[in-house]
Design an enzyme around this catalytic site. Structure first.
Site, PDB file in Angstrom:
ATOM      1  N   ASP A 184       0.368  -1.027  -0.301  1.00 12.32           N
ATOM      2  CA  ASP A 184      -0.051  -0.176   0.141  1.00 12.32           C
ATOM      3  C   ASP A 184       0.649   1.087   0.297  1.00 12.32           C
ATOM      4  OD1 ASP A 184      -2.823   1.154   0.353  1.00 12.32           O
ATOM      5  OD2 ASP A 184      -1.761   2.202   2.011  1.00 12.32           O
ATOM      6  N   GLU A 268      -1.443  -1.766  -6.202  1.00 14.24           N
ATOM      7  CA  GLU A 268      -3.139  -1.552  -6.241  1.00 14.24           C
ATOM      8  C   GLU A 268      -2.695  -0.360  -7.769  1.00 14.24           C
ATOM      9  OE1 GLU A 268      -6.303   1.166  -3.949  1.00 14.24           O
ATOM     10  OE2 GLU A 268      -4.270   1.166  -3.048  1.00 14.24           O
ATOM     11  N   CYS A 322     -12.614  -4.711   5.303  1.00 12.95           N
ATOM     12  CA  CYS A 322     -12.503  -5.484   6.015  1.00 12.95           C
ATOM     13  C   CYS A 322     -11.695  -6.787   5.936  1.00 12.95           C
ATOM     14  CB  CYS A 322     -13.362  -6.107   7.602  1.00 12.95           C
ATOM     15  SG  CYS A 322     -12.449  -7.218   8.532  1.00 12.95           S
ATOM     16  N   CYS A 325     -13.083 -10.037   7.534  1.00 18.36           N
ATOM     17  CA  CYS A 325     -14.357 -10.706   7.408  1.00 18.36           C
ATOM     18  C   CYS A 325     -14.915 -10.191   6.042  1.00 18.36           C
ATOM     19  CB  CYS A 325     -15.296  -9.913   8.205  1.00 18.36           C
ATOM     20  SG  CYS A 325     -15.621  -8.987   8.682  1.00 18.36           S
ATOM     21  N   CYS A 341     -13.369  -2.282  12.095  1.00 19.94           N
ATOM     22  CA  CYS A 341     -14.705  -3.122  11.673  1.00 19.94           C
ATOM     23  C   CYS A 341     -15.587  -3.578  12.913  1.00 19.94           C
ATOM     24  CB  CYS A 341     -14.286  -4.901  11.004  1.00 19.94           C
ATOM     25  SG  CYS A 341     -15.889  -5.861  10.542  1.00 19.94           S
ATOM     26  N   CYS A 344     -16.753  -7.826  12.905  1.00 18.98           N
ATOM     27  CA  CYS A 344     -16.115  -8.829  13.124  1.00 18.98           C
ATOM     28  C   CYS A 344     -15.123  -8.413  13.664  1.00 18.98           C
ATOM     29  CB  CYS A 344     -15.682  -9.823  12.981  1.00 18.98           C
ATOM     30  SG  CYS A 344     -14.279  -8.412  11.726  1.00 18.98           S
ATOM     31  N   ASP A 351      -3.636   1.268   6.964  1.00 17.08           N
ATOM     32  CA  ASP A 351      -2.359   1.012   5.730  1.00 17.08           C
ATOM     33  C   ASP A 351      -2.451  -0.981   5.878  1.00 17.08           C
ATOM     34  OD1 ASP A 351      -2.643   3.846   5.218  1.00 17.08           O
ATOM     35  OD2 ASP A 351      -0.968   3.795   6.062  1.00 17.08           O
TER      36      ASP A 351
END
Ligand SMILES: [Zn+2]
Length: 406
Positions: A184, A268, A322, A325, A341, A344, A351
């Site tokens: 990232d 990315e 997340c 999950c 999250c 969960c 990051d």
């Protein structure tokens, strides 16, 4: 594979005059035909081909007003036209910016494609009396395709030699979960890896950037056209080149370590154009951090070493999802540094969570099952951290690799 080798040139005073003529004439040809093409396009909605521009250039050189164009190497002038046509083509395909007029104080260059020779530390090109002295700090092996001579705004001369090299037989590594890493790219932290490693921007670059900021402020205070302004401009240009070199060195080292340590590297696909359009400060930060260059380096080095380089789509919600999950948050502000999250209860550095998602999306797109959700094993991370430290790069480990995730 084509590879460019860059060497510093030390021309004599006489050669500097001929070089200046080449830079000036090539810039003139580019600007002249850019203007002509723009007008033609506005009136007739058609673009001019490279061949037609070459014919028109030949006619132009016969006119008294432009006969000085004959003093420089004609293939270099034609190369300017070829570059112009390529720039237009890229622009129409939405791959590049619209071609613009070349200014005198920017980087100057011209390309030679034939009748050149390199013997030891001497570069021979047409229209030059004798060889130009060249510092050949490293060797290359292969057929030379073209040579681009340039002068930076601070006044240094370089030759960039494009060489066609034979590909060595490299073994292609398979895409596997245990050797894959997600990256990232950030502004606060240069890069965060899916195993929790954070790579920081070097302190010496931050210091140079501060120096440059001061020098630029100083330049803006100098009176236009004054001698001091000219001097200050060279100073600014020199600093900018210095920072560019420091940055390149840093990016080279980091991409080197990562492509050595991991077999699959996932990033990315940041649409640079989109990012540049948005927030001005953010766009500058993105450009300064050298994300684009860094990705290019990762890609090249990965392919040279038989490693895999994967880009995930830019619409994948890597930041808002997340990694434990799969729940996707509807909104996440830039100021929120931790991912929490609400479904969960998983919490992690923002990051790191994004990097884990990038890695997972990449593995899925390569058809590798990612059921276990295991992080990269500890030994690989240790290797990466050691190699980075050896190169003098600041890096730290955020989470205990392999620790069970809630
Ligand atoms: Zn969750």
């Amino acid at each position: 594979m084509l590879r460019a080798y860059r060497y510093r040139l030390y021309p004599s005073e006489d050669q500097k005059v001929v070089l200046a003529k080449h830079f000036g004439s090539c810039r003139f040809v580019w600007n002249y035909f850019l203007d002509l093409n723009n007008k033609r396009y506005a009136e007739e909605r058609r673009s001019t081909s490279f061949k037609q521009m070459c014919r028109e250039l030949t006619l132009l050189k016969k006119e008294d007003e432009y006969k000085w164009l004959k003093e420089v190497n004609s293939q270099s002038l034609q190369q300017s036209l070829l570059h112009l046509e390529t720039a237009y083509r890229r622009f129409f395909k939405k791959l590049g910016e619209e071609p613009v007029f070349k200014r005198k104080h920017k980087k100057k260059s011209f390309t030679v494609t034939q009748r050149f020779n390199i013997i030891d530390n001497r570069l021979f090109i047409p229209n030059f009396k004798g060889p130009i002295r060249m510092f050949r700090h490293r060797d290359f092996d292969g057929e030379v395709r073209s040579i681009t001579i340039s002068q930076s705004p601070s006044g240094e001369y370089h030759a960039s030699i494009l060489v066609c090299e034979q590909d060595p037989d490299v073994l292609q590594m398979p895409v596997a979960e245990e050797s894959a890493i997600g990256i990232d790219m950030g502004i606060r932290t240069f890069a965060t890896l899916s195993d929790g490693t954070q790579i920081h921007k070097p302190k010496h670059i931050i210091q140079s950037e501060m120096k440059l900021g001061k020098a630029q402020k100083n330049l803006s205070r100098k009176r236009k056209g004054s001698q001091n302004r000219g001097k200050q401009r060279v100073k600014v240009a020199r600093l900018q080149e210095h920072i560019a070199n420091q940055r390149k060195d840093f990016l080279n080292k980091v991409s080197d370590v990562l492509t050595r340590t991991y077999d699959t590297i996932a990033v990315e696909d940041l649409s640079l154009k989109e990012m540049m359009k948005g927030n001005h400060h953010r766009a500058k930060a993105v450009a300064d951090a050298g994300w684009y260059t860094f990705r290019m380096m990762l890609k090249t080095k990965a392919s040279q070493r038989g490693k895999n380089f994967t880009e995930i789509g830019r619409y994948e919600p890597s930041t808002r999802m997340c990694s434990a999950c799969g729940h996707v948050k509807s909104h996440m502000r830039l100021s929120e540094r931790r991912f929490v999250c609400e479904r969960c209860g998983y919490t992690d550095d923002r990051d790191v969570n994004a990097a884990i998602n990038i890695r997972r999306f990449a593995l899925i797109s390569e058809g590798v099952p990612t059921e276990s959700g295991e992080l990269t094993p500890v030994d690989r991370r240790t290797t990466a951290l050691e190699l980075l430290a050896r190169e003098g790069i600041r890096a730290s480990a955020l989470v205990e690799a392999g620790s069970p995730r809630v």
